[in-house]
Structure formats: C-alpha cells, structure tokens
Design a protein around this motif. Structure first.
Motif, PDB file in Angstrom:
ATOM      1  N   UNK A 292       8.102  -9.166  15.598  1.00 25.82           N
ATOM      2  CA  UNK A 292       7.104  -8.282  16.015  1.00 25.82           C
ATOM      3  C   UNK A 292       5.884  -8.732  16.466  1.00 25.82           C
ATOM      4  N   UNK A 293       5.198  -8.271  17.768  1.00 28.63           N
ATOM      5  CA  UNK A 293       3.927  -8.937  17.872  1.00 28.63           C
ATOM      6  C   UNK A 293       2.784  -7.744  17.416  1.00 28.63           C
ATOM      7  N   UNK A 294       1.936  -8.113  16.995  1.00 32.54           N
ATOM      8  CA  UNK A 294       0.914  -7.065  16.553  1.00 32.54           C
ATOM      9  C   UNK A 294      -0.387  -7.234  17.447  1.00 32.54           C
ATOM     10  N   UNK A 295      -0.801  -6.454  18.006  1.00 31.89           N
ATOM     11  CA  UNK A 295      -1.924  -6.630  18.920  1.00 31.89           C
ATOM     12  C   UNK A 295      -3.216  -6.027  18.584  1.00 31.89           C
ATOM     13  N   UNK A 296      -4.483  -6.561  18.478  1.00 33.17           N
ATOM     14  CA  UNK A 296      -5.585  -6.040  18.004  1.00 33.17           C
ATOM     15  C   UNK A 296      -5.884  -4.695  18.473  1.00 33.17           C
TER      16      UNK A 296
END
Lengths: 371, 371, 371, 371
Positions: A292-296
């Motif tokens: 998973x990519x966690x975006x700010x």
C-alpha cells in the motif's frame, strides 16, 4: 582466475555530441548448457548501490568457475546518472518529458495463441529459442522505427535486447529511504530464499513497465498458454528486481552481503560451479495487492517515526507532521498512524511534503516464507 | 503562561498570484531594558530542522518569564521551501537566477568614519539607537528602489529589516550531511559555550553575504572605529548561524536538545528570567581560514568513509570512489585521504559526484574551548 | 584553402565517467607578427547561435589567407549544453551550486605596481610576453590547487588559459529574448563599428567575472599604470562579448551576417589578408551605468509590448501584466511604462513572472557612434 | 451587464502551508434549459495564453445575454504555473514524480452495459442526469480514498468534478512552438467550423488521459451502447482541447480572435442569446492516426526550417542539425526532410536536442473541412 571481457553499448547521443554508452563486462562460461545471466544497475540515476554490488560480484567471480555466460551492465543510464538538480541526482525520469526511465521497456503484446499455434510442433528447446528470437527481433524493430523513437525507449529497448538473450535477469535498484526488498514473480517464489533480502513482493503476470516484467511476462504467458493446451514446462526465464536499500548511498561492505546472496542464487541455478549457501535469515513476503502507498493527507514538515523493515502495529505513530504556520492551533503538530498492522518498506526521501506526496509504502498481510 | 502573538510578513508574490508570506510569532517581554531577539529558520528550503527547534523553543517559552521581546520567523523562505525537483527540496538558490538565497542580504557599506563623526556626541544608548535606525532605513530604501529589486533581495532585505530591530540574531540552518556547528564572530567567542553545539567556526569581521554577518558586521565596524577614536563599548549586537546537523531531516527529540542550548544562551543574556544551564560537553573550534573545502579530484560513485564530527588522522580514508566503467584497471576503486589531521564537519549530500564537486568541508588546526 | 586543425580540451569528468571536452579548431596563420585570436561560444547552455556563427566563420576562413593563428572553441560548456530541465536548456548555472558559468573566471588581482616595478626594464614586446606568461601561469596554479577546485572553475579557467594566449578574444553569447548588442571596453570603442551589431555597451575597467573582462582588465590596468609612470602603449589585448540576439535559436542566414561582421574586424586588425568592409548601418551605444534592469513590481502573466532594439518613449507601454485571479478588480490587467526614454535591449524569456523577476534591460542616454 | 461571480476551488496545500486554490468565475445563465459550460486554462504551467483568452471572453460576456451557466477556471494549476527551473516555466509535469499534469484525470472504466441495464427505463433527461451523477460521484469517491491520492490526482479530479457538471467543456492549452489546432472528437466534427482554428485533430473514442477525453468518452460510450440497444440520442456532452499557438506567450489581440471563435460556438449552441458568426477561413483536419511524431535521429543544434501551420512537401527541408564537434566531416551540418507531404503543427521548444527528442509533430493525409 576468470577475467571480464570489456565492451560498451551505444544507447544514444547528447546535444553537444557526446555518445551515451553503457559499459558491459562479460564473464564467458565454460558450459553452454548452463543458464546465462544479465545483471544491470543504476537505471535510476540516484540508485547507485547496485554498481557497488556488481563490483563485489565481479571480484568474487574472478575466483570462480563460471559455467554460464554472465553480462554486467553497471551505470546503465548514462544520461540519468549525470543529471543533477541541486545536490541530489535527478535521475528518476527523463528531464525533458518526465517519463520514468523504468517505464520505457517494450510491452511485446504478442498474440500468444497465434504464435503458439505456429510454433507448437517445435520441441521445447527449439520453441524457447524461437520465442527468444521473436522477443529480440521485436526490440530491433522498435529501435528501427522510421519516425524515430524517444530517448527513453532507445535506452530501455537496447538494454532489454541484452536481457532477452539471458535466462536470468537481475535489475538492481534501490528505494528512496528503504529497507531491502525483492520483486519476485509468483511462479518463482522459491527463489526468494537465496537472496540476502528480508522482504519480497510477490508480483502477478502483468506488464507494469519494468525490466523484470518485460523479461518474464512473455515467458510466463507462453508457459501458461502451453499448459492450457496440455503442454507443461517451467517458465524458462527468471527475472527479479532487487531493491538494495536507499538511494544516494554506496556501502561496500553491505554490497558484499548482497553480492553473496546473488552468488547463492547463481550457485543454485548452476551458473557457477562453486556451492554457495544462502544466508540464514528470516524472509517475509506479501502480495502486490497488499502493498500500500500512503499519501500525505496534509502538507508540512515530516518526522519519519516508523523505521523501514520493522513491523508497525496499527495505531502506532507513522509520522509527525509539523506545520509551524499553524503554531498555536491544534494543527501545529499532527501524529499520523495506520489502522492496520504493516511493515513499512520505504518512505519519501525529503522531510517536507506537499499534500498528496507518497509518504510510505507498507506491506500488509505479511507472511513468512517457509525455510 | 506566555502566548505568542501571530502575524505575517509579506515578502513577495508568485506568478499565479499567491502571496509569499512568512509567519511571525512574537513573545512580548516584560522588561524593555532586556535584549530583544530575532530567530529565523529555513531560509534554505531543505534545511527544515530549525523549524522543529523553533517549535520546541516556543513550547518552552510558554512556561517562562520572558523579559525581552522575541520574534520567531520559521519557514522563512516561502518560495524555496516549496521548490522541489525530484524528491528533494531544491531550495538553496533562486531557481530562475541560481543566486543563493543566503547571499542576498544588504551589504550596508556604510562610511563608518563619516557616520561616527556626525553622531559622536550622542551618549551610548542614543548612538546605538541612531545606528540601528540607519541600518533599518537603508533596508527600506533598498526595498523601494525605483527600478525594483530581485525576488531574492525582496525576501532577504525584508527579513534583515526585522533582524536589525533585535539585539540578538539567530539564523538556523543545517549542512548537507553534517554534524552540528556554529558560526561565531571572533569578538563573541565566549558565547559558543552556551549552545549545545560541539564545533564552532570563528569568523572575521567581513561581510560574506549571510544574515549573521549582515547583522553583526556594521556593529563590529562601528565598535572598532569608536575604539580607534578612544571610545570603548561592547559590540551591541550578537549574531550567530547555527548549523543543526543535516538537511531534509526533522527530529523532534534532537530539536529539544538544541532548543535548550538556545535557552541557556537567552538565560545568560537576560532575555528570560529563568536560569538555564548550558549542557556539559566538550566544545571545539577553528578559525575560518582553517576551514577547508575538499573538491573531488575525480568523478565517480562515492562511499563516504569519514564520519562527520569525528577526528580523522592524516592518511586515513576519507572516501572511496568507484568507477565501474574502469573495472579491470587500477582506477576502478580509489581511496582518498588528506595529508593533515582534521575533523570532517560536513559532506556532499549525494553519492555520485562530478569532478570538482565539494566532497567534504573539514576543520583543521582545531582547538578546544576552555570550559 | 586553409583547413582547421582539430583538437580537444579536457575540462572535467562526469559522475558516470564521461570526459567533458571542448572541441578546438585552429587555423594556423602564416605571419607570426599578426595578432592571434580566440573565439568561444555557448558557455551558457541555451545560447547556441554562436556555434552557427563559428560554423559560418570557419567556412569563410577556409577561403582566406589567414595571417594570425585563430582558435575556435564552440560548444564550450559540455556540461551546461546538455543540461535540460523540461524542454529548455538549463545551462546558465551549475545545476548543483547555482553559480553562473560566466562568473567563474579567475580574477587575477595582480599587484600591478609591484609587477611593473619588477619588469619595467623590459622593452614593450618582452613586457607583454612576460605579462602574458604571468596570467597564464596564474591559471595553471589555480587548476592545480591542492584542495581541488570547483567544476565551474575547472571549466572557466581552462578556457581562460586559452584566451590569455591570444591578442583578440571574442566570447559569443545571446540574451534571453534580445536584440544584438556588444559589450565593448571604453578604451576600444572604435572597434564597435566593425561588427554587425547595432547596440554597444561601453564597459569600464573593473572585473565583473565575465570572460571579456578576465581577458582585458589586467592589460588595461597594466597600460594605465605604465602611463601613470610615463610609459605609453596601446592596451595590447582586445576582448569583446557579442550578444547575438536570442537564446534557443539557430539561424544560419543570420549567423552569416554576424560572421561577416567579425571578418570585418579581423580584416581591420590584420588577422586575415583579405579586405572585408563592415556593414553600413547606424550603431548606438550607452555606458554601462545607463544600462538599467527593470524588475517586475508585481507578479503575473506578461505581454511584452516593447520590441527589443526599438526606441521606446517615456510613458509608452512596456508590458501588460495579467492577473486573472483579480478579474473584476482594476488589477486584472495593468500596463507598465518607464518614466524616461530608452531602448529595450532584452526581456525575460518566460511570459509569467514572480514579483522581482528581471523583466527588461534597457539602454538609457543612448548616443550614436560617429561613422 | 452580466458580472462574474468569484469563488475558489481548493486543490491542495504546499509544504510550507500555502493553500493551492484555483480562482473560479461564474456567469449565471437566465435559462436553465440552455447548455452549461466549463472552461479551464493553464493546466500546463507554461501554457498561459488561455488565461488571456478567458480574460477577453469574460469581457465580451459582460455585454451579452448569457443563457446557460458558464464557469471559468483560469490559472488552473497553481503548483505548475509557479514552477520555474531557469527562466522558463517547468509546469508540464509534477516536479517530484514526473507525471504529466494532463494525464491525471480519472478514467471512469464504467461497465456501461451494466449501468445501462439498470437505468434504461429512465427517460432521456433522467438518464443523462443519472449518468452525470454517477460520474461526479466517482470523482468524489476518488478524492476520498482512505490511503490518500497523489497531488496530481487531487488537482485533476477536482477540476474534472467541475467539468462533469457542464454540457460543454473547453480545455485551453498551447503547444511548445505551435500553430493553433483543435482536438475534436469524431462525433462532433461539425463543431470545428465555429472556432478560429485552422487545424483539427479528429480523435477517437478512447481515453488517453486528457480532460476532453475524460469529459466526453463516457458519454460517447453510453450513446453508442444505447444505440446498439436500439435507443438513439446525440452525445450529450461536447468537449474540446484548444491548442492556442505557442507556450510562454501572452498576446491580447490574438486572444480576442480566439475568444470570438469560442463566442461563435457558444452562440451556435445557444449558451448566449447573441448571434455571433464564426470567422471565414479555411479549416483543415486529419485523423489522430495520421498525426505523426518525428524524433531526432541524431543529436545537435537545430535550425527549425519548416514553419508551423504551412504545408511542407515531401523532401523539403524540415530542420538543419549542426554538429560543431564534427566540423570538417560531412556530418557538421545535416538537412533532414520527410518522405511524405505534411503540415507541421508544432516543434520542440529548444534549439538543441538529444537523440530521440520529439522534433516535430506533423499532420499527414490532411483534408479540408467543407464550409
């Protein structure tokens, strides 16, 4: 002692006339039945550690009995490596177009059913040879397009052409701030236990644009199609992307660790005669869909609290985000966490982020490989 | 509890119309005889840790009895901080002109002799007040140039104007990959022992373009000139640049350490009523003339072997430089060392360098401050 | 027919190992009493037209009788020329440090009085030869600094070393969006009438960092000092910067026009045997102190109304600045003019500007050269 | 007189805390049966002329009787517009990721058959309203992703959400060095004759990532599917990309020409009550498959000989490429031409190119629209 043969691959030319070339080092094997190998490094300009690993590998191989041909292409992006913008290397994408250097490989889009129908009478070794020729020829056709091709395609397809001539393809990358991890196709999960890499991403059979996929996808498709027609053989090509910790870092001692992991794999595959045991260490994995990519969710100055490569429980602090402009409000310092357990694999390289910047990539639903 | 008063300083506007403004936080002191303070951070876009230090300082001050006014200007370069090029912050220079943001302050070039002649009859406090007015007015004149001024001058001279109204000026920076160090004017060496900073550079009385020099140089010159005329007083303004370790890094715990060091200095100067003791630690220094830049004599991939902040003996390895293109020759891996003892203070941020890149800055002829 | 002799100047090496080299083309003269010439182009990466002028010049010279040696260094900045950021060439400054490539030449800072005292007994030709040796040696010393030198200094001082061996130095540049103009030292104003350039800037005897100044300033200083000691001779070295219209433009026909202008000057100076007449055209000039930079007083989208090279009366529109975000107010579209007559010489390359961007450079107090 | 209502769309925030917002100007129509319109400009940072066109359009509309609501979003990329790298605007892609700002719109990938089956009983106006709601809701869902979305998606999908609420969508761009041309969907070719644009590209029904495609593709697919089910209606949404000549250029007079062309289209569609006639001019087109990119077969300095917007016969010179480093060989100056007739539409912005740079885009098989 085996010595590397030196050559060079022309991959373009710059405005002021300089030739772009990639140095090649070839170890000739003594047994033409042994698998052949292609190893490249530094396609992204800032991801330099693969060069150090190739250095250590070549030093080790000089004292080995090499059975299968091995070709090394360090410094594989002569434009990107030299591309600075400020102190850091801006070598992730073509500075003119923005296109990621690692998304320029040729997607063969072969009509496998038609190809197989035409070649199904060939015995396995001929079938494989013929398919290899098809892939290589498609690269040459691409390079000869009458209206020309982009700078990025010229680089990538030239490298890909080399890769297609090998049975084993290793593409050495790094993350931004990252722990070591391996991109491993699902059909080849057993190979992950040879490398000195604690985390593996198990990837499916679809072309996302990277070298490893360019190398193995057509073969996997062929193998599956043949199986659907009642003919069974192993996928003839193995390809992996090794992410060797962080970019903008050379560590010779750590490079030796990774070189030995690769030697263990090459030994297992019969590329070298010597027996090299893989490192004893726990190895973990997750499927790509669980990566998973966690975006700010907001912008600000970032304290990266979660360490890469160490499990993080749901609710524990991932980052603190400082917003000095909001000092005096409750938004001056915000702690962020995730709502499920994970292993952070890499985080953004800079300590300041716009809203939407990819802060962390984390593995979820992580499982341990059986030893 | 003392609360900061919030305001903002307009320093420009961007092409699409956005106003560039710097947030200001003011702690009003209760004693107008106490020295006043100006603290700024993040004039270079990637040097973010000063914001965390200001955060910790303001949090500490809320529980203090503040005697002298203190103005904080975090996020002091609203253009540079947001300037990305690839993953890192490209905030060291104006992206249009290349001019270092930290070299745009006004060099007053006052004719001290003439000024002194005109004002020598004033008592000390009036003399100082009048000189302060001269400096501030010169800033305002610069900002009102009929043909306009550059983006960088507008930012710098606006900040400088704030700085000139204070008796103590702290400019919070970082190095690229760096240990903590302090730029300290020679006349003020005794102040170095209050900050939590192990290394100090002792700088002379000449304007090199930075904020600290812009703040103290005219005062030092005035003081020296008056002394030459037989009138003796201490340099009325103190100014320091604090280099708070590496860029692209936020560390809240370490920020607290540096905040406490600054509190110790403010306590010593009577800006706050509370007594804060400086950290007990060895502190070292060298003169600016002994601070050496070592430029890469050749290009390549760099392993930084020498640790910043740790003494390095002559002949010990500073870096290894890898040149994979030269594998097979004796230039594939080169160790470099210096021929005199030093303390490496900072090194280049990237692991690949062109010939001529500034690899390391090192202190030579280092001496220990007496406690 | 005279053919150029080809060679190359090594000026550095890049991270991935490529050598930075400048191609050199030398026309050997037949008369060693004739002045020698050095011509370089493209030190700023986007300023390419000088290469086309050199191409045309060399083509013309092949059919000439060349008396004095002429060295051409086109493509003189092999790093900057290849440095793209987006579609345009970002070759104005070192991408790592921001330092303008044209501000890296060595400022000799020779103690002229001391040097002259030591050499005053030499006859003129020996004096000149000896001073030339002093300048060249200083360049070599700089290149051999024990702690190394920057990438920019290595490039610039290598070029400068070539320039110092010539009697005539031409540095071919362009402006951003610009008409043709010449930087001409005050002592050499008469030479301006040979070039095909309508506007000249008359510059004083002080080193601002550019090649022309690096080449002529020490000689001018020597000449003036000798004159003050009662010994009179002409400044032995001529140096000019030619700004050949706009950057990012190749125009072969226009290059021929400028090549012919340079031929007229070389003919006048006796570098070639052929008589070449200068173009008949009005030529204008102003002193450097009257050359004004106009900085954008506000940000926005810019319509450049004033044409470069055409006189603009006070009060006439220079630019319109659009601010769509302020549509509905009286600031949506603003016309700006200057309060004195001028000739706009160049304007900014982009149609959007931040507050403070240098919008135009204009000549004021323009006068016509007598024919 | 109709006045625009001012508002703003929040599309993100920057590291130092600044809000990214797009100014919106709404003309309320008096007839809710009239089509509604959405116009945006400057999604690519350097493509500023669309702002001038919007300025002229709004000025014209103030004196019109507006029937359908019209929303203008100039300066639509508040990050990209301010992104300089050197003198030019580097606003074509996210400076961190390299992703083209114009390739971030949401690809709906709706299962049209399933959707239609569920809604087929609705009358046309309800069907359209419901489909519009589906599209808008998908945008909102994307914006609310639990793991966050990228900076580019946040910008693009916010704009797209506005676009989906309109019946007519105009996206104002420019080329690098370009003549005016229109991207026009095949089903809507008749509309091309209203705009003041000489060349049209006829594009098919597939999503390539741009705003116009994001706006019309789902509707085209729905219309075709309904037709396959025996229900016939016109595609309810019209969307065009207008390429308004070259980037980095503001020309108010030319903006008025294009504003009038758009007024002619709006008049034709019944958005305004006034009758506005389209300009009388020949208009040409080609299909997207006949729009060819020509990549530099070699590197060098480029003279662009072929004028954009003017037919070029096969064999006529397209460019001359200079290679000064090869002076003396037959490769010093090379003329390139194409082997078929074409109309050059745009060329690269810089005069120096690496091998593989996209030099020209040309139309082939060009046909004239019947008047």
């Amino acid at each position: 002692m085996t010595k590397a043969i030196t050559s060079a691959l022309n991959v373009g030319e710059l405005a002021a006339g300089q030739v772009l070339s990639v140095p090649l080092f070839t170890f000739k094997g003594t047994d033409n039945r042994a698998p052949t190998v292609y190893v490249q490094a530094n396609v992204h300009g800032a991801e330099v550690q693969g060069n150090a690993v190739i250095y250590q590998l070549m030093t080790l191989l000089e004292n080995c009995h090499v059975l299968g041909d091995i070709v090394f292409a360090p410094l594989a992006n002569p434009l990107g490596i030299n591309q600075k913008s400020g102190e850091f290397t801006l070598g992730r994408f073509d500075p003119i177009t923005g296109v990621n250097w690692n998304r320029e490989y040729l997607d063969h889009k072969i009509d496998i059913a038609a190809w197989y129908k035409q070649h199904q009478d060939l015995p396995n070794d001929e079938l494989i040879k013929s398919f290899k020729a098809t892939l290589t020829e498609a690269c040459h056709t691409k390079l000869q397009q009458p209206w020309g091709i982009t700078t990025g395609h010229r680089l990538a397809v030239n490298l890909q052409s080399l890769a297609h001539s090998a049975d084993i393809v290793l593409d050495l990358h790094t993350g931004p701030k990252s722990c070591k991890h391996l991109y491993c196709p699902e059909y080849d999960m057993d190979s992950a236990k040879f490398f000195s890499i604690p985390y593996s991403l198990i990837i499916p059979n679809s072309f996302g644009g990277a070298m490893d996929e360019a190398a193995f996808c057509p073969w996997w498709q062929l193998t599956e199609y043949a199986a659907s027609q009642g003919r069974h053989f192993d996928v003839p090509v193995a390809a992996f992307t090794l992410e060797l910790a962080s970019q903008e870092r050379i560590d010779m001692a750590d490079a030796l660790v990774d070189a030995k992991g690769i030697m263990a794999y090459l030994s297992h595959r019969g590329v070298i005669q010597e027996a090299v045991q893989p490192a004893k260490m726990p190895r973990y994995a997750c499927y790509l869909k669980d990566y998973k990519k966690f975006h700010a969710p907001q912008s600000g100055m970032v304290e990266y609290c979660a360490k890469v490569g160490e499990p993080l429980l749901a609710g524990n602090t991932l980052v603190n985000i400082l917003r000095l402009d909001l000092y005096g409000s409750d938004k001056a310092c915000t702690s962020l966490s995730l709502d499920k357990d994970c292993v952070p694999i890499l985080h953004f390289a800079s300590a300041s982020v716009h809203q939407g910047t990819e802060l962390y990539k984390v593995m979820t639903n992580v499982f341990e490989f059986p030893c």
